[in-house]
Write a protein that holds these residues in place. Structure first.
Motif, PDB file in Angstrom:
ATOM      1  N   ALA A  61       0.763  -1.220   0.136  1.00 17.64           N
ATOM      2  CA  ALA A  61       0.134   0.155  -0.027  1.00 17.64           C
ATOM      3  C   ALA A  61       0.792   1.336   0.128  1.00 17.64           C
ATOM      4  O   ALA A  61       0.427   2.188  -0.414  1.00 17.64           O
ATOM      5  N   LYS A  62       1.985   1.072   0.395  1.00 18.08           N
ATOM      6  CA  LYS A  62       2.883   2.574   0.484  1.00 18.08           C
ATOM      7  C   LYS A  62       3.591   2.591  -0.928  1.00 18.08           C
ATOM      8  O   LYS A  62       4.296   3.694  -1.079  1.00 18.08           O
ATOM      9  N   VAL A  63       3.624   1.925  -1.794  1.00 20.32           N
ATOM     10  CA  VAL A  63       4.139   2.024  -3.193  1.00 20.32           C
ATOM     11  C   VAL A  63       3.370   2.595  -4.154  1.00 20.32           C
ATOM     12  O   VAL A  63       2.031   2.456  -4.257  1.00 20.32           O
ATOM     13  N   MET A  64       3.874   3.664  -4.910  1.00 14.94           N
ATOM     14  CA  MET A  64       3.237   4.535  -5.842  1.00 14.94           C
ATOM     15  C   MET A  64       3.677   3.651  -7.255  1.00 14.94           C
ATOM     16  O   MET A  64       4.768   3.456  -7.472  1.00 14.94           O
ATOM     17  N   PHE A  65       2.513   3.188  -7.805  1.00 18.76           N
ATOM     18  CA  PHE A  65       2.446   2.352  -9.114  1.00 18.76           C
ATOM     19  C   PHE A  65       2.612   3.323 -10.023  1.00 18.76           C
ATOM     20  O   PHE A  65       2.061   4.156 -10.619  1.00 18.76           O
ATOM     21  N   LEU A  66       4.096   3.022 -10.749  1.00 21.85           N
ATOM     22  CA  LEU A  66       4.236   3.890 -12.213  1.00 21.85           C
ATOM     23  C   LEU A  66       4.358   2.990 -13.535  1.00 21.85           C
ATOM     24  O   LEU A  66       4.791   1.650 -13.104  1.00 21.85           O
ATOM     25  N   LEU A  67       4.123   3.554 -14.456  1.00 24.13           N
ATOM     26  CA  LEU A  67       4.482   3.070 -15.668  1.00 24.13           C
ATOM     27  C   LEU A  67       5.632   3.343 -16.222  1.00 24.13           C
ATOM     28  O   LEU A  67       5.901   4.346 -16.545  1.00 24.13           O
ATOM     29  N   PHE A  88      -0.214  -7.058 -15.659  1.00 22.41           N
ATOM     30  CA  PHE A  88      -0.625  -6.476 -14.613  1.00 22.41           C
ATOM     31  C   PHE A  88       0.132  -6.905 -13.266  1.00 22.41           C
ATOM     32  O   PHE A  88       0.920  -6.079 -12.744  1.00 22.41           O
ATOM     33  N   LEU A  89       0.295  -8.055 -13.291  1.00 24.52           N
ATOM     34  CA  LEU A  89       1.186  -8.651 -12.300  1.00 24.52           C
ATOM     35  C   LEU A  89       2.692  -8.247 -12.214  1.00 24.52           C
ATOM     36  O   LEU A  89       3.246  -7.952 -11.130  1.00 24.52           O
ATOM     37  N   GLU A  90       3.220  -8.440 -13.364  1.00 14.35           N
ATOM     38  CA  GLU A  90       4.547  -7.949 -13.676  1.00 14.35           C
ATOM     39  C   GLU A  90       4.831  -6.422 -13.437  1.00 14.35           C
ATOM     40  O   GLU A  90       5.847  -6.264 -12.786  1.00 14.35           O
ATOM     41  N   LEU A  91       3.921  -5.715 -13.542  1.00 17.17           N
ATOM     42  CA  LEU A  91       4.218  -4.114 -13.497  1.00 17.17           C
ATOM     43  C   LEU A  91       3.836  -4.005 -11.964  1.00 17.17           C
ATOM     44  O   LEU A  91       4.755  -3.293 -11.223  1.00 17.17           O
ATOM     45  N   ILE A  92       3.158  -4.777 -11.414  1.00 15.11           N
ATOM     46  CA  ILE A  92       3.098  -4.709  -9.584  1.00 15.11           C
ATOM     47  C   ILE A  92       4.489  -5.205  -9.040  1.00 15.11           C
ATOM     48  O   ILE A  92       4.920  -4.331  -8.292  1.00 15.11           O
ATOM     49  N   ASN A  97       9.622  -3.970  -6.292  1.00 11.12           N
ATOM     50  CA  ASN A  97      11.034  -4.110  -6.381  1.00 11.12           C
ATOM     51  C   ASN A  97      11.568  -2.703  -6.510  1.00 11.12           C
ATOM     52  O   ASN A  97      12.776  -2.462  -5.982  1.00 11.12           O
ATOM     53  N   ARG A  98      11.188  -2.126  -7.375  1.00 13.03           N
ATOM     54  CA  ARG A  98      11.650  -0.607  -7.490  1.00 13.03           C
ATOM     55  C   ARG A  98      11.789   0.164  -6.099  1.00 13.03           C
ATOM     56  O   ARG A  98      12.784   0.678  -5.740  1.00 13.03           O
ATOM     57  N   ALA A  99      10.678  -0.090  -5.441  1.00 10.80           N
ATOM     58  CA  ALA A  99      10.557   0.664  -4.128  1.00 10.80           C
ATOM     59  C   ALA A  99      11.216   0.018  -2.984  1.00 10.80           C
ATOM     60  O   ALA A  99      12.073   0.572  -2.110  1.00 10.80           O
ATOM     61  N   ALA A 100      11.443  -1.248  -3.110  1.00  5.70           N
ATOM     62  CA  ALA A 100      12.390  -1.989  -2.198  1.00  5.70           C
ATOM     63  C   ALA A 100      13.892  -1.613  -2.480  1.00  5.70           C
ATOM     64  O   ALA A 100      14.862  -1.811  -1.587  1.00  5.70           O
ATOM     65  N   GLY A 101      14.150  -1.121  -3.743  1.00  5.48           N
ATOM     66  CA  GLY A 101      15.698  -1.039  -4.146  1.00  5.48           C
ATOM     67  C   GLY A 101      16.430  -2.311  -4.554  1.00  5.48           C
ATOM     68  O   GLY A 101      17.568  -2.131  -4.603  1.00  5.48           O
ATOM     69  N   THR A 103      15.703  -6.841  -5.484  1.00  6.73           N
ATOM     70  CA  THR A 103      14.677  -7.681  -6.086  1.00  6.73           C
ATOM     71  C   THR A 103      14.311  -8.475  -4.949  1.00  6.73           C
ATOM     72  O   THR A 103      15.025  -9.197  -4.218  1.00  6.73           O
ATOM     73  N   LEU A 104      12.944  -8.129  -4.493  1.00 11.58           N
ATOM     74  CA  LEU A 104      12.552  -8.908  -3.180  1.00 11.58           C
ATOM     75  C   LEU A 104      11.223  -9.914  -3.624  1.00 11.58           C
ATOM     76  O   LEU A 104      11.000 -10.874  -2.830  1.00 11.58           O
ATOM     77  N   TRP A 105      10.464  -9.209  -4.451  1.00  9.62           N
ATOM     78  CA  TRP A 105       9.389 -10.075  -4.955  1.00  9.62           C
ATOM     79  C   TRP A 105       9.543 -10.448  -6.402  1.00  9.62           C
ATOM     80  O   TRP A 105      10.494 -10.081  -7.037  1.00  9.62           O
ATOM     81  N   ALA A 106       8.790 -11.690  -6.638  1.00 14.50           N
ATOM     82  CA  ALA A 106       9.102 -12.413  -7.855  1.00 14.50           C
ATOM     83  C   ALA A 106       7.549 -12.921  -8.300  1.00 14.50           C
ATOM     84  O   ALA A 106       6.748 -13.337  -7.435  1.00 14.50           O
ATOM     85  N   VAL A 107       7.139 -12.985  -9.470  1.00 10.77           N
ATOM     86  CA  VAL A 107       5.969 -13.665  -9.913  1.00 10.77           C
ATOM     87  C   VAL A 107       6.081 -15.102  -9.889  1.00 10.77           C
ATOM     88  O   VAL A 107       7.090 -15.789 -10.318  1.00 10.77           O
ATOM     89  N   GLY A 108       5.070 -15.717  -9.252  1.00  5.99           N
ATOM     90  CA  GLY A 108       5.028 -17.297  -9.146  1.00  5.99           C
ATOM     91  C   GLY A 108       4.286 -17.728 -10.326  1.00  5.99           C
ATOM     92  O   GLY A 108       4.029 -17.166 -11.229  1.00  5.99           O
ATOM     93  N   GLN A 109       3.609 -18.963 -10.007  1.00  6.64           N
ATOM     94  CA  GLN A 109       2.843 -19.422 -11.107  1.00  6.64           C
ATOM     95  C   GLN A 109       1.483 -18.818 -11.030  1.00  6.64           C
ATOM     96  O   GLN A 109       0.863 -18.343 -10.176  1.00  6.64           O
TER      97      GLN A 109
END
Length: 114
Positions: A61-67, A88-92, A97-101, A103-109
């Motif tokens: 909720a703290k992340v501003m979503f950017l294209l 959409f999931l890849e953009l999220i 990961n951009r906000a974390a600085g 790679t913390l998150w990854a797309v699963g199945q």
């Protein structure tokens, strides 16, 4: 989509410094300290702590979503997007990961709709 947080209240004879980002694990889920706890000195040898630990939902909720893309152009916060659920999931994930600085998150199945 209820609240996913754990409030801990305890007393201790030793003063303990808690920092933003400290976390606990409960039933396999990580809960992070996003606000400094309330600390009261009850006596010369007794401290009371009140700390609220929040689930990863609050990090999102703290992340501003950017294209954005791989060019040197500035990312845009106002945009429309047409795509598959994967788009959409890849953009999220990219924004998290951009906000974390790093790679913390990854797309699963991803389960395709029927």
């Amino acid at each position: 989509m209820g609240e996913e947080q754990i409030t801990l209240v305890w007393e201790d004879s030793v003063h303990t410094e808690l920092s933003l980002g400290d976390y606990i694990t409960y039933e396999g889920s990580k809960f992070t300290l996003n606000q400094l706890p309330t600390v009261k000195k009850l006596s010369s040898k007794l401290w009371q702590y009140n700390a609220v630990f929040q689930s990863t939902k609050y990090d999102m909720a703290k992340v501003m979503f950017l294209l954005f893309d791989n060019t040197n152009t500035l990312p845009n916060g106002e945009f429309s997007l047409t795509g598959t659920p994967s788009t959409f999931l890849e953009l999220i994930i990219s924004n998290l990961n951009r906000a974390a600085g790093y790679t913390l998150w990854a797309v699963g199945q991803i389960m395709a709709g029927s």
